[in-house]
Enzyme design. Structure first.
Site: not given
Ligand SMILES: *Cc1c(COP(=O)(O)O)cnc(C)c1O
Length: 413
Positions: A127, A198, A223-224, A372
């Site tokens: 990511f 992560d 938020y996920k 997805r």
């Molecule tokens: C969604 C996601 C993020 C999001 O980071 P934000 O700082 O909340 O925007 C980070 N790492 C991964 C792997 C994600 O899936």
């Protein structure tokens, strides 16, 4: 395998121990929401809770709420609750800031744990924010810190005595592939390298056992799958053995040992509190706490079992009903190697996803060609999966997706 019928699928819902959770969420009737891995649904209780925080705690109690409504301890209190979902202990998780910011905190912590090491490693295709935060941190002190991107197959081999940290995502955001947390952590430790996991696509989607894997650091989104609301505060896990070794680079006043002594010099708080920075967003914390409390009611093994079954069913139905349309799995087809999402390559993926969204089936598109679909087991049913594939087949058979309006890229995909 026998071809699945709607009756088979209905029976799966009837026997689903998690089915009662759906009632606890506000989900529009005409939607099949397969994007809970990007933004989780709204728990009904969050509306009342947020309203109460705004109207009473903020509106009436005002500044007194830091004590009387315990605002000050919200990050640690919610952190302790999240800890139970990810195999951590009390005092090892703190809520606050965004995942990106928390990546920075953990990277910096690793540089401090062994100041002779200078390279921060992650993999290509991770990511993006994870790799970007490494680049940014390295830019502060190019002589002291090096950013390094390695190929996914080569991660552990690439570590050596100069590596300060390995940053990996547990469930890959695009392919859904799960990493072996225990084996990779052990292999990295054998080379003296701490690992930052992560958990953005794992926390709330499956059991995670950080301490069972001897993990060092972890971060993840609120938020996920935790259903904490748009931009919800994220969380940071720091194994107790590392906490006192770190002098936070983001040395904000709420991470101070005595914030209300208003000292001129920074002294870090004992334990996980030093990983706080500034004033927490209390409205966001309130919504997140509702989502976490709801998740704590669910049995994580049942959750994982259902998540695997939903993904397997989706893949099977696509193979049975959409075989002629060129969908090529981009995720492991073996559920044990996959998180709570499935994905497919398709050259017209973007337009197909827009056509699905127009029909009320919400998934998302990830460049260059991936459709997805996320399955949040607390509120997605087996019949939802059936109906989603039925609509997908219809969109393909009718060529409905092949329209100019579905090919215009929006700012957020
Ligand atoms: C969604 C996601 C993020 C999001 O980071 P934000 O700082 O909340 O925007 C980070 N790492 C991964 C792997 C994600 O899936």
């Amino acid at each position: 395998m026998n071809r699945k019928t709607l009756d088979d699928v209905t029976l799966l819902d009837e026997n689903d121990p998690l089915a009662p959770f759906r009632e606890r969420f506000d989900i529009p009737d005409d939607l099949i929401y397969l994007d809970g891995n990007s933004l989780g649904c709204l728990p009904k209780a969050a509306k009342d809770r947020v309203n109460d925080v705004v109207a009473r705690e903020w509106g009436q109690d005002l500044i007194r709420s830091w004590n009387s409504n315990d605002w000050i301890n919200a990050p640690a209190r919610i952190g302790d609750k999240i800890a139970r979902l990810i195999g951590a202990d009390d005092g090892e998780v703190i809520v606050g800031d965004s995942t990106s910011i928390n990546v920075f905190k953990c990277l910096n912590a690793c540089l401090q744990i062994d100041s002779t090491r200078k390279t921060l490693v992650t993999e290509t295709g991770n990511f993006p924010t994870d790799a970007y935060m490494i680049e940014g941190l390295a830019s502060i002190a190019p002589d002291r810190i090096t950013a390094r991107l390695v190929e996914p197959g080569n991660v552990v081999e690439s570590l050596n005595e100069t590596t300060a940290a390995l940053l990996l995502t547990h469930t890959h955001y695009k392919t859904g592939r799960l990493r072996d947390m225990k084996a990779i952590t052990a292999a990295a430790h054998a080379k003296g390298v701490p690992v930052i996991w992560d958990l953005s696509h794992s926390c709330g989607a499956m059991p995670v056992d950080l301490n069972g894997c001897n993990a060092d650091f972890a971060i993840g989104c609120g938020y996920k799958y935790l259903n904490g609301g748009p931009g919800a505060p994220a969380f940071t896990f720091v194994a107790r053995r590392h906490q006192e070794k770190v002098f936070p680079a983001l040395s904000g006043w709420l991470g101070h040992k005595q914030p209300f002594a208003f000292d001129d010099r920074y002294t870090p708080a004992p334990g996980i509190n030093r990983f706080q920075c500034g004033t927490p967003g209390i409205i966001g914390c309130a919504a997140l706490e509702v989502g976490v409390d709801l998740m704590l009611e669910a049995d994580m093994l049942a959750l994982r079992q259902k998540s695997s079954a939903l993904g397997d069913l989706f893949i099977q139905l696509v193979q049975e009903q959409c075989a002629d349309f060129g969908f090529d799995p981009a995720c492991p087809t073996n559920a044990a190697e996959r998180g709570s999402q499935v994905s497919f390559h398709h050259p017209d993926g973007y337009a197909i996803m827009q056509a699905l969204i127009a029909r009320g089936v919400i998934g998302d598109f990830r460049a260059p060609d991936i459709l997805r679909f996320g399955f949040a087991p607390l509120y997605i049913s087996y019949v939802d999966v059936w109906n989603a594939v039925d609509i997908l087949r219809d969109v393909m058979t009718s060529n409905e997706w092949d329209q100019a309006l579905f090919k215009q890229k929006a700012a957020v995909t």
